[in-house]
Design a protein around this motif. Structure first.
Motif, PDB file in Angstrom:
ATOM      1  N   LYS A 104      -6.564  -6.223 -23.358  1.00 46.04           N
ATOM      2  CA  LYS A 104      -5.628  -6.831 -24.304  1.00 46.04           C
ATOM      3  C   LYS A 104      -4.203  -6.331 -24.092  1.00 46.04           C
ATOM      4  O   LYS A 104      -3.950  -5.135 -24.007  1.00 46.04           O
ATOM      5  CB  LYS A 104      -6.077  -6.531 -25.735  1.00 46.04           C
ATOM      6  N   SER A 105      -3.280  -7.257 -24.030  1.00 44.40           N
ATOM      7  CA  SER A 105      -1.871  -6.902 -23.800  1.00 44.40           C
ATOM      8  C   SER A 105      -1.253  -6.290 -25.059  1.00 44.40           C
ATOM      9  O   SER A 105      -1.518  -6.746 -26.178  1.00 44.40           O
ATOM     10  CB  SER A 105      -1.081  -8.146 -23.404  1.00 44.40           C
ATOM     11  N   PRO A 106      -0.404  -5.287 -24.891  1.00 52.19           N
ATOM     12  CA  PRO A 106       0.295  -4.681 -26.022  1.00 52.19           C
ATOM     13  C   PRO A 106       1.545  -5.451 -26.430  1.00 52.19           C
ATOM     14  O   PRO A 106       2.219  -5.087 -27.390  1.00 52.19           O
ATOM     15  CB  PRO A 106       0.662  -3.297 -25.495  1.00 52.19           C
ATOM     16  N   GLU A 107       1.857  -6.520 -25.709  1.00 51.20           N
ATOM     17  CA  GLU A 107       3.137  -7.202 -25.897  1.00 51.20           C
ATOM     18  C   GLU A 107       3.348  -7.666 -27.341  1.00 51.20           C
ATOM     19  O   GLU A 107       4.438  -7.509 -27.902  1.00 51.20           O
ATOM     20  CB  GLU A 107       3.241  -8.399 -24.955  1.00 51.20           C
ATOM     21  N   ARG A 108       2.315  -8.210 -27.968  1.00 52.72           N
ATOM     22  CA  ARG A 108       2.465  -8.741 -29.333  1.00 52.72           C
ATOM     23  C   ARG A 108       2.853  -7.645 -30.319  1.00 52.72           C
ATOM     24  O   ARG A 108       3.760  -7.837 -31.150  1.00 52.72           O
ATOM     25  CB  ARG A 108       1.162  -9.413 -29.774  1.00 52.72           C
TER      26      ARG A 108
ATOM     27  N   LEU B   7       4.178  -4.658 -29.563  1.00 48.14           N
ATOM     28  CA  LEU B   7       5.486  -4.118 -29.201  1.00 48.14           C
ATOM     29  C   LEU B   7       6.596  -5.017 -29.747  1.00 48.14           C
ATOM     30  O   LEU B   7       7.598  -4.533 -30.288  1.00 48.14           O
ATOM     31  CB  LEU B   7       5.613  -4.002 -27.684  1.00 48.14           C
ATOM     32  N   LEU B   8       6.374  -6.307 -29.619  1.00 53.57           N
ATOM     33  CA  LEU B   8       7.357  -7.273 -30.116  1.00 53.57           C
ATOM     34  C   LEU B   8       7.480  -7.178 -31.639  1.00 53.57           C
ATOM     35  O   LEU B   8       8.584  -7.276 -32.180  1.00 53.57           O
ATOM     36  CB  LEU B   8       6.946  -8.690 -29.700  1.00 53.57           C
ATOM     37  N   ARG B   9       6.365  -6.962 -32.313  1.00 50.47           N
ATOM     38  CA  ARG B   9       6.395  -6.801 -33.776  1.00 50.47           C
ATOM     39  C   ARG B   9       7.266  -5.611 -34.173  1.00 50.47           C
ATOM     40  O   ARG B   9       8.083  -5.703 -35.096  1.00 50.47           O
ATOM     41  CB  ARG B   9       4.974  -6.623 -34.315  1.00 50.47           C
ATOM     42  N   SER B  10       7.092  -4.501 -33.466  1.00 48.92           N
ATOM     43  CA  SER B  10       7.887  -3.308 -33.768  1.00 48.92           C
ATOM     44  C   SER B  10       9.362  -3.520 -33.476  1.00 48.92           C
ATOM     45  O   SER B  10      10.235  -3.118 -34.254  1.00 48.92           O
ATOM     46  CB  SER B  10       7.364  -2.113 -32.965  1.00 48.92           C
ATOM     47  N   ILE B  11       9.647  -4.142 -32.339  1.00 49.07           N
ATOM     48  CA  ILE B  11      11.042  -4.374 -31.947  1.00 49.07           C
ATOM     49  C   ILE B  11      11.735  -5.301 -32.947  1.00 49.07           C
ATOM     50  O   ILE B  11      12.872  -5.041 -33.379  1.00 49.07           O
ATOM     51  CB  ILE B  11      11.112  -4.955 -30.523  1.00 49.07           C
ATOM     52  N   LYS B  12      11.045  -6.366 -33.344  1.00 49.75           N
ATOM     53  CA  LYS B  12      11.633  -7.290 -34.319  1.00 49.75           C
ATOM     54  C   LYS B  12      11.848  -6.592 -35.661  1.00 49.75           C
ATOM     55  O   LYS B  12      12.849  -6.830 -36.345  1.00 49.75           O
ATOM     56  CB  LYS B  12      10.723  -8.508 -34.483  1.00 49.75           C
ATOM     57  N   MET B  13      10.913  -5.738 -36.035  1.00 47.03           N
ATOM     58  CA  MET B  13      11.049  -4.979 -37.277  1.00 47.03           C
ATOM     59  C   MET B  13      12.307  -4.119 -37.243  1.00 47.03           C
ATOM     60  O   MET B  13      13.076  -4.068 -38.211  1.00 47.03           O
ATOM     61  CB  MET B  13       9.819  -4.084 -37.481  1.00 47.03           C
TER      62      MET B  13
END
Length: 244
Positions: free
Chosen positions: A58-62, A64-70
């Motif tokens: 499973k990719s961590p991208e989702r 990581l993107l959640r944290s960055i957007k936060m």
């Protein structure tokens, strides 16, 4: 107005807190108001980065993107991620999202070139090595890594084993395996050792060696101090905090 920094942790948690403590230890802050304003997201839901790169898990991208957007919603000025391997996925994101993310790999390469090091012993996860995060600069430096057996049976085991460097309770075996991995790589006649994984510094603190060592997370701390306009402690003002 104070600048704010967003720190994305949880990869692993111990390493993220280590980063924060290292930052606090290296700044001059006599009173509460002198400390930097930071927001820490310990996102322990991020899937393992090496498993995603090497084994197609499973990719961590989702996450990581959640944290960055936060962090961007909270209007931070800069963002750091306290996992080197995660930058493989971060680099794939839209350039607009990358504009305020500090990149420890690029920063470390610059330090190595400035110091004149060319034969580099890189201690990093298999994911970081396979993704070629550091190897993209191989025309400028000569990167040396452990062979496949040494990498998995010594370094990776020291991090991922039950009681490894990622865990809340680290066993002596993990420190032993790490030291063996470090000494093995050092014997490849390298000029300097580079901690290309946030857990490396945890293991490094338990060994004694004379070879120069540069910790990628320490390079990142130094950059945070610079861009946030923070004052270094008196002892650190004239020293390279990332060069041991």
């Amino acid at each position: 107005m104070k600048k704010k920094i967003g720190i994305i942790s949880g990869m692993g948690t111990r390493a993220g807190l280590y980063f924060v403590n290292k930052l606090i230890d290296q700044i001059h802050a006599p009173k509460d108001q002198d400390f930097p304003e930071f927001i820490l997201h310990n996102n322990s839901s991020v899937p393992d980065r090496t498993l995603a790169i090497v084994y197609g898990k499973k990719s961590p991208e989702r996450e990581l993107l959640r944290s960055i957007k936060m962090m961007n919603e909270l209007q931070v000025d800069y963002i750091v991620l306290t996992c080197i391997t995660s930058y493989h996925f971060v680099n794939m994101l839209d350039k607009e999202l990358l504009k305020n993310i500090l990149n420890p790999v690029e920063l470390t390469i610059n330090v190595l070139l400035q110091k004149g090091y060319r034969r580099i012993g890189l201690m990093a996860t298999t994911g970081t090595i396979k993704s070629k995060l550091f190897h993209k600069h191989s025309e400028e430096i000569d990167l040396i890594t452990l062979n496949e057996k040494e990498q998995e049976e010594l370094f990776m085991k020291s991090i991922y084993m039950d009681g490894g460097l990622k865990s809340s309770e680290i066993k002596e075996e993990a420190y032993y395996l790490f030291e063996k991995a470090f000494d093995t790589l050092k014997e490849y006649e390298v000029d300097v050792m580079v901690g290309g994984c946030s857990e490396v510094q945890i293991g490094y603190e338990n060994i004694t060696t004379e070879i120069p060592y540069i910790d990628t997370m320490s390079v990142l701390v130094d950059e945070v101090i610079k861009v946030m306009n923070l004052k270094k402690t008196t002892n650190e003002q004239e020293a390279d905090t990332f060069l041991v």
